[in-house]
Design an enzyme around this catalytic site. Structure first.
Site, short mmCIF file in Angstrom:
data_model
loop_
_atom_site.label_atom_id
_atom_site.label_comp_id
_atom_site.label_asym_id
_atom_site.label_seq_id
_atom_site.Cartn_x
_atom_site.Cartn_y
_atom_site.Cartn_z
N ASP A 293 0.86 -1.17 0.00
CA ASP A 293 0.00 0.00 0.00
C ASP A 293 0.91 1.23 0.00
OD1 ASP A 293 -2.44 1.48 0.44
OD2 ASP A 293 -3.18 -0.28 1.52
N ASP B 249 -3.16 4.62 -2.25
CA ASP B 249 -4.20 5.18 -1.40
C ASP B 249 -4.67 6.52 -1.99
OD1 ASP B 249 -5.46 4.79 1.32
OD2 ASP B 249 -4.63 6.80 1.61
N GLU C 291 -6.67 3.56 -5.65
CA GLU C 291 -7.94 3.78 -4.97
C GLU C 291 -8.41 5.17 -5.40
OE1 GLU C 291 -9.88 4.19 -0.52
OE2 GLU C 291 -7.97 5.11 -1.00
N HIS D 261 -11.33 -3.21 3.85
CA HIS D 261 -11.19 -2.86 5.27
C HIS D 261 -11.93 -1.58 5.64
CE1 HIS D 261 -8.32 -0.52 3.03
NE2 HIS D 261 -8.16 0.29 4.07
N ASP D 262 -12.50 -0.89 4.66
CA ASP D 262 -13.18 0.39 4.95
C ASP D 262 -14.70 0.28 4.90
OD1 ASP D 262 -10.81 1.83 5.16
OD2 ASP D 262 -10.75 2.31 3.03
C1 NOJ Z 1 -8.20 4.97 2.24
C2 NOJ Z 1 -7.85 3.83 3.12
O1 NOJ Z 1 -8.36 2.64 2.58
C3 NOJ Z 1 -8.43 4.15 4.48
O2 NOJ Z 1 -8.36 3.06 5.36
C4 NOJ Z 1 -7.72 5.35 5.02
O3 NOJ Z 1 -8.33 5.75 6.23
C5 NOJ Z 1 -7.77 6.53 4.05
N1 NOJ Z 1 -7.54 6.15 2.69
C6 NOJ Z 1 -6.73 7.55 4.42
O4 NOJ Z 1 -5.44 7.07 4.17
#
Ligand code: NOJ
Length: 537
Positions: free
Chosen positions: A114, A211, A266, A328-329
């Protein structure tokens, strides 16, 4: 061990028929805190991942993406980085990271790390210097202003600006105040972050998940935004052209390495038309996450719309799609589908048969649901603990973890959904995923073939995948009642989401919430000795 996996006999067959290995990949996301714990402190670590790599291999995935492992004060579970070139002690050491890359490659698994370019931790030495005085040489490495505008931070953090008492200015953070945004318009920042990428590429990683790849460029006029005024965080829709320049620079660097290293971005914007721009002219991202299915309820209209849109917009741009149901989000998809294992099983058939690279979030191959976290146990400031529960490996508590207490509780049904339990049940979710991946790997149509929607009742999604002589059909019944589908030709059920079992002539009826993968009835079947034996971890 730089470059691609060392042992070609272990790599997916797909990598031999195209140098673009990532188009044929099945990616498995490892969230290191919750995957496996070797040192017994209740938090997962790199040595734990190494111990369990054979699970990923036995599942059949060929690439792992590991969420951040770097030094971090953990205000945002590692997405707040204080040293990009070291491993946080909670996860192990740099030597463990090297060992993990080597052990993964030895098993034919590629490794994506990541990369978090938009922000550092406020404890990063760069920010400590930057905030030390207005004339510090690193002042301009971050974004400082005399006046805030209306931009809002994500994770419920309110204004995206935090006042720094000592130097009398505000700094920008699109996430928590502990995550100040880097100023990518400063060439020294670009150089330093390219150095970070080189550091890991030189250690042999096969690419990066980037990210919030759409956030590095910001509107240079710092104009207020009506969507922020309405309460939306800027990171949900930020789309400044400068982010593309940043990505082109990163792509150039990555392309200068041998071994087809890959960038998966992402781009957390719920607009496929915008997301497709981040593939550039083949000179930005190789792939971008496609977010609508991460929020989607179990609804044929939502999926049909999203799949059609991806096909219509990505295909002409020669942009390769990705599919992801959980990460994970976001709430795990089984939980999002009302806890239904039946729906989660049908969704697995869809995920692994659509045109594009599938991403599996650890534990979805077990049908895990979100953990139930009591108010006093909450860890994540953004309320995202649910999907982050530890993986239950063994039937008996503590489920293969070596601590009496894990950092988050186990997901519901941990014993029966454990890896150990599911390996011994041929009808388990784990075996369904394994069979789907194995079938996908052996089928050019499923990996690389065309995608064509077939006529069906509105609550059924049906599509055909073709590549040369290889021909497959997938039917997914979203309804809670049986529905017929009229297909041309004779088909055999190759994979059935229900434990009814495959290997029968398809009679044109779909059971409630059933998905089937079909192959032509008269297609020659592989002889048993040609079939791969399933691996046990
Ligand atoms: C996306 C990540 O997947 C998330 O977990 C994170 O809080 C934010 N970006 C900030 O880095």
């Amino acid at each position: 061990m730089p470059g691609p996996p060392a042992d070609p006999s272990q790599t997916v067959e797909a990598t031999r028929d195209t140098s673009l290995w990532w188009k044929s990949a099945v990616v498995y996301q490892i969230y290191p805190r919750s995957f496996a714990d070797a040192n017994g402190d209740g938090v997962g670590d790199l040595a734990g991942i190494i111990e369990r790599l054979d699970h990923v291999r036995a599942l059949g995935a060929d690439t792992i993406w590991i969420s951040p492992i770097y030094r971090s004060p953990m205000a945002d579970a590692g997405y707040d980085i204080s040293d990009y070139c070291d491993v946080d002690p909670v996860f192990g050491s740099l030597a463990d990271a090297d060992r993990l890359i080597g052990e993964a490659h030895a098993r034919g698994l590629r490794v994506l790390l990541d990369f978090v370019p938009n922000h550092t931790s406020d404890q990063h030495p760069w920010f400590i210097e930057s905030r030390s005085s207005r004339d510090n040489p690193k002042r301009d490495w971050y974004i400082w202003r005399d006046q805030p505008n209306d931009w809002r931070a994500a994770l419920g953090a309110g204004s995206a600006w935090t006042w720094d008492e000592a130097t009398g200015q505000y700094y920008l953070h699109l996430f928590l105040p502990q995550q100040p945004d880097l100023n990518w318009r400063n060439p020294e920042v670009v150089q330093a972050m390219h150095g970070v990428l080189r550091f890991w590429l030189d250690r042999g990683v096969d690419g990066f998940r980037i990210d919030v790849a759409h956030c590095t460029g910001k509107d240079p006029t710092f104009a207020d935004h009506p969507r922020c005024l309405a309460g939306e965080p800027l990171a949900d829709f930020n789309d400044d052209p400068y982010s593309h320049e940043v990505l082109r620079g990163i792509r150039k660097l990555v392309d200068s390495y041998p071994g087809d290293r890959v960038l998966v971005g992402e781009v957390n914007i719920r607009s496929t038309a915008t997301v497709v721009q981040y593939y550039g002219a083949g000179d930005e991202l190789h792939m971008s996450f496609n977010f609508p299915p991460l929020d989607a309820p179990w609804d044929p209209v939502v999926f049909r719309t999203c799949i059609r849109e991806v096909d219509a917009l990505l295909q002409p741009a020669q942009a390769w799609p990705t599919w992801v149901l959980s990460n994970h989000d976001n709430e795990r998809h089984r939980t999002r589908y009302g806890g239904s294992m039946r729906r989660a099983r049908a969704a697995a058939v869809m995920l692994l048969t659509l045109r594009g690279t599938p991403f599996i979030f650890q534990g979805e191959e077990l049908g895990l649901e979100d953990v139930v976290v009591e108010p006093g146990q909450r860890v994540d400031p953004g309320g995202r603990d649910g999907p982050r529960g530890p993986i239950p490996w063994d039937f008996a508590p503590p489920h293969g973890w070596r601590a009496a207490r894990t950092w988050l509780p186990f997901p519901p049904e941990a014993a029966t959904l454990s890896v150990q339990s599911q390996w011994s049940q041929p009808s388990s979710m784990l075996h369904l995923y394994r069979t789907l991946i194995e079938t996908r790997r052996a089928s050019p149509a499923l990996r690389l073939g065309s995608w064509e929607e077939l006529p069906s009742p509105p609550e059924v999604l049906a599509y055909r995948r073709r590549h040369g002589d290889d021909d497959r059909v997938v039917c997914i019944n979203f309804a809670e009642r049986p529905l017929p589908i009229d297909l041309e030709g004779d088909w055999r059920v190759a994979i059935d989401s229900l434990p009814e079992g495959p290997d029968r002539r398809f009679d044109g009826m779909l059971q409630p919430e059933q998905a089937v993968l079909l192959e032509p009835l008269h297609r020659p079947r592989p002889q048993p000795q040609q079939q791969r034996q399933p691996l046990q971890p």
